[in-house]
Design a protein around this motif. Structure first.
Motif: not given
Length: 217
Positions: A82-84, A89, A140, A173-176
């Motif tokens: 998982e990453s942001e 990643t 994202r 990809v998640y929001p920062k």
């Protein structure tokens, strides 16, 4: 933690063929070979002709060897962390050598300028090896796992061969996170020291305390 969607572990080839072109050194080699052939034809020197034929055979053998170095290799996608946005990643892959010869000097990278590169010195026949490639996403959302670019200039650097491998898996990809909201803290009441004593949580005024159950609650 892995977030994938689709047929995990199944890799589809973007192109089943091996692409191959001469390198800059290869073109220089062709120019030198042409000059030697012209010199032998001008002076009628059999020794020069023999040298030119030897170099020509070396050029052809090098082309075949460079092509076969990647011909029996297959890349399979395994997982992604998982990453942001702006983070790193990590994509995990597995390369399989289904041929009868050792594959050497293999370079793996994703089709993204920000990715890292992985070098495999040699891969023995009928063996597998796992490797990791990293990238820094800038947006994202839900994305396809990037295409893997496999290339090599083995054995003499006269030719460059490459292949593409594309997985059908997706990743998120998640929001920062933004802002500086403090984490709620827990403070133990000075009046009670037992594990079930009164507990005050900063920022949550509706919370009263932890205590034992009393009939009627």
């Amino acid at each position: 933690m892995v977030f994938t969607k689709g047929k995990k572990g199944v890799s589809g080839l973007a192109s089943p063929r091996v692409y191959i072109v001469p390198t800059g050194f290869g073109f220089a080699f062709v120019g030198l070979l042409t000059a030697i052939v012209l010199t032998g034809a001008t002076y009628g020197n059999n020794l020069v002709f023999s040298l030119s034929f030897l170099l020509m055979a070396l050029f052809v053998v090098s082309m075949i060897k460079t092509n076969n170095n990647l011909k029996k290799l297959h890349v399979r996608f395994l997982s992604v962390n998982e990453s942001e946005v702006g983070g790193l990643t990590d994509f995990h892959f597995e390369v399989i050598n289904e041929g009868r010869f050792i594959a050497q000097a293999l370079q793996f990278r994703l089709r993204d300028p920000s990715t890292t590169e992985h070098l495999v010195v040699e891969l023995k026949p009928q063996t597998t090896m796992t490797f990791r490639l990293s990238a820094s996403p800038e947006k994202r959302g839900l994305f396809k796992v990037p295409r893997v670019h496999l290339r090599s200039v083995y054995p003499l650097g006269l030719f460059r061969s490459w292949r593409y491998f594309q997985s059908d898996a997706d990743y998120y990809v998640y929001p920062k996170p933004s802002g500086h909201r403090p984490i709620p803290y827990l403070s133990l009441s000075s009046e009670k020291k037992s594990p079930l004593s009164s507990l005050t949580v900063g920022g949550y005024e509706d919370f009263r305390e932890h205590r034992r159950y009393v009939p009627g609650d």
